[in-house]
Write a protein that holds these residues in place. Sequence first.
Motif, mmCIF file in Angstrom:
data_model
loop_
_atom_site.group_PDB
_atom_site.id
_atom_site.type_symbol
_atom_site.label_atom_id
_atom_site.label_comp_id
_atom_site.label_asym_id
_atom_site.label_seq_id
_atom_site.Cartn_x
_atom_site.Cartn_y
_atom_site.Cartn_z
ATOM 1 N N UNK A 1 0.829 -1.205 0.000
ATOM 2 C CA UNK A 1 0.000 0.000 0.000
ATOM 3 C C UNK A 1 0.865 1.257 0.000
ATOM 4 N N UNK A 2 1.985 1.228 0.733
ATOM 5 C CA UNK A 2 2.842 2.415 0.794
ATOM 6 C C UNK A 2 3.489 2.703 -0.551
ATOM 7 N N UNK A 3 3.855 1.648 -1.287
ATOM 8 C CA UNK A 3 4.439 1.836 -2.616
ATOM 9 C C UNK A 3 3.405 2.430 -3.562
ATOM 10 N N UNK A 4 2.192 1.895 -3.540
ATOM 11 C CA UNK A 4 1.132 2.412 -4.409
ATOM 12 C C UNK A 4 0.792 3.853 -4.043
ATOM 13 N N UNK A 5 0.730 4.154 -2.756
ATOM 14 C CA UNK A 5 0.446 5.522 -2.333
ATOM 15 C C UNK A 5 1.514 6.487 -2.821
ATOM 16 N N UNK A 6 2.763 6.050 -2.774
ATOM 17 C CA UNK A 6 3.856 6.918 -3.252
ATOM 18 C C UNK A 6 3.693 7.225 -4.731
ATOM 19 N N UNK A 7 3.236 6.251 -5.513
ATOM 20 C CA UNK A 7 3.003 6.495 -6.935
ATOM 21 C C UNK A 7 1.826 7.444 -7.137
ATOM 22 N N UNK A 8 0.749 7.203 -6.407
ATOM 23 C CA UNK A 8 -0.431 8.053 -6.562
ATOM 24 C C UNK A 8 -0.153 9.495 -6.161
#
Length: 446
Positions: free
Chosen positions: A327-334
């Motif tokens: 989730x943290x990786x996806x949030x960083x992209x978003x």
Amino acid sequence: MNVRGIAALGLAIALTSAAAYGPTAAEPPEWTLREDLRLGNAEGRDDDLRSISGVVIGRDGSISAVTRGGDVVVFDRAGKVLHRVVTRDYAELRSDLRERAESTMARFREGLSVPVSVVRTPRAPATSGRIGDTLWVMGDWARKIILIDGRGRVARKIPYTMNVEGYPSSAPLALLADRSLLRTLASEQPTVAAPSLETVRPPPTDGYRMPIIPAPPVAEDEAPRRGFLVRASADGRVLQGLEIFAAARTEVVFHNPYREAVTFAYPFRDDPLIAATPDGSQIVFVERYGAEGPGPATYGVAWFDVSTGKRTGHRHPYSPSAVTLTDSVVDAMLDSVRSPVRERFLDGFPSRAAARSAFRAALNAPPHHTPFTEILAGTDSTVWLRHRASDRWDVHTKAGRIAGRVTLPRDARLVHADGVALWVATPQSGGPRGADLLVRYRIVRP
């Protein structure tokens, strides 16, 4: 078999026929580095360096530092500034920006879709090299190759087309020793009529070794996924076909429930790494498709000699690393670009979890990472490959051996390599934005 499989199989067969190869089990020796020269400052003097993209060493020992924008600072072997060369034509830049703005407005007036927000791939940094005593610089700010003489003067500008045989092409990757251009093109619908197999020119007879690839055939089901590496003339004629490969996925188009769209740069590209030696005499092609499974995998390194057309290649084993989208990786992209438009776009989802789920689906991430993320061709027939998510670089020889490994300082960018030294650009602590130091390290081998 899909085009990626065809490309990988074709490359494997060609490499096998070019040279025998086998797994290299032993770890390469670790080389250490010793700093012996430092250039640049942040005080506005002539040796002020900003965003260095490359270094070219002259036969007289001169040091040409090329900025990302294409300007050049030339030092003598001791580090004294000799010349500063401005290569960008700002009138041409203004004209280019005006054309882009008019194109966008025309799409808007015609009712064509314009994304709410677009995260574009940054403009490619300037590339450079030296043929004899002539320095060349090329960037995507203008469709010209700039030739600079030994006195620091712009001696000539070579314009080039953006299409090759009527097919869209990226900016040239390099000016080669025979004054041809190293280019890639995609098998998309041509912008002008392309020659058929029957009408293509006969191959030249002197010193020609590789087959001609005419304008690539268009297959309806897989056309956008084929890429071609070629030597071409400045006016867009194919002179020599080198490789066929799976073209890169470059963007992720992401829609919210209201059908608004944003475009992200695709973070898991596994298209080949391609480079030319600074003198333009050799081309390096690294096939690095991501592994499909967790077991042993290989990547390929192929060399082309520009003068003879001879091709040599080898394959090397590596251990795949799985892609993990927490989730943290996806949030960083978003959240990679903060803007009111982006926040409004994300507000279109009922929850953050829903946005993550939709983004994962649009991303369609591969199971494994590629082994390397960057390439640099050395002046001594070596190729330097950077490991994913680290500052380690492996040093490959043309004979197929991994001669050594170096670890660069954190945030250092490798911009030149030869048999005895490396040049790296590092951000200058406390200096203006983009201010760099240029550091030469001597290689110490065990």
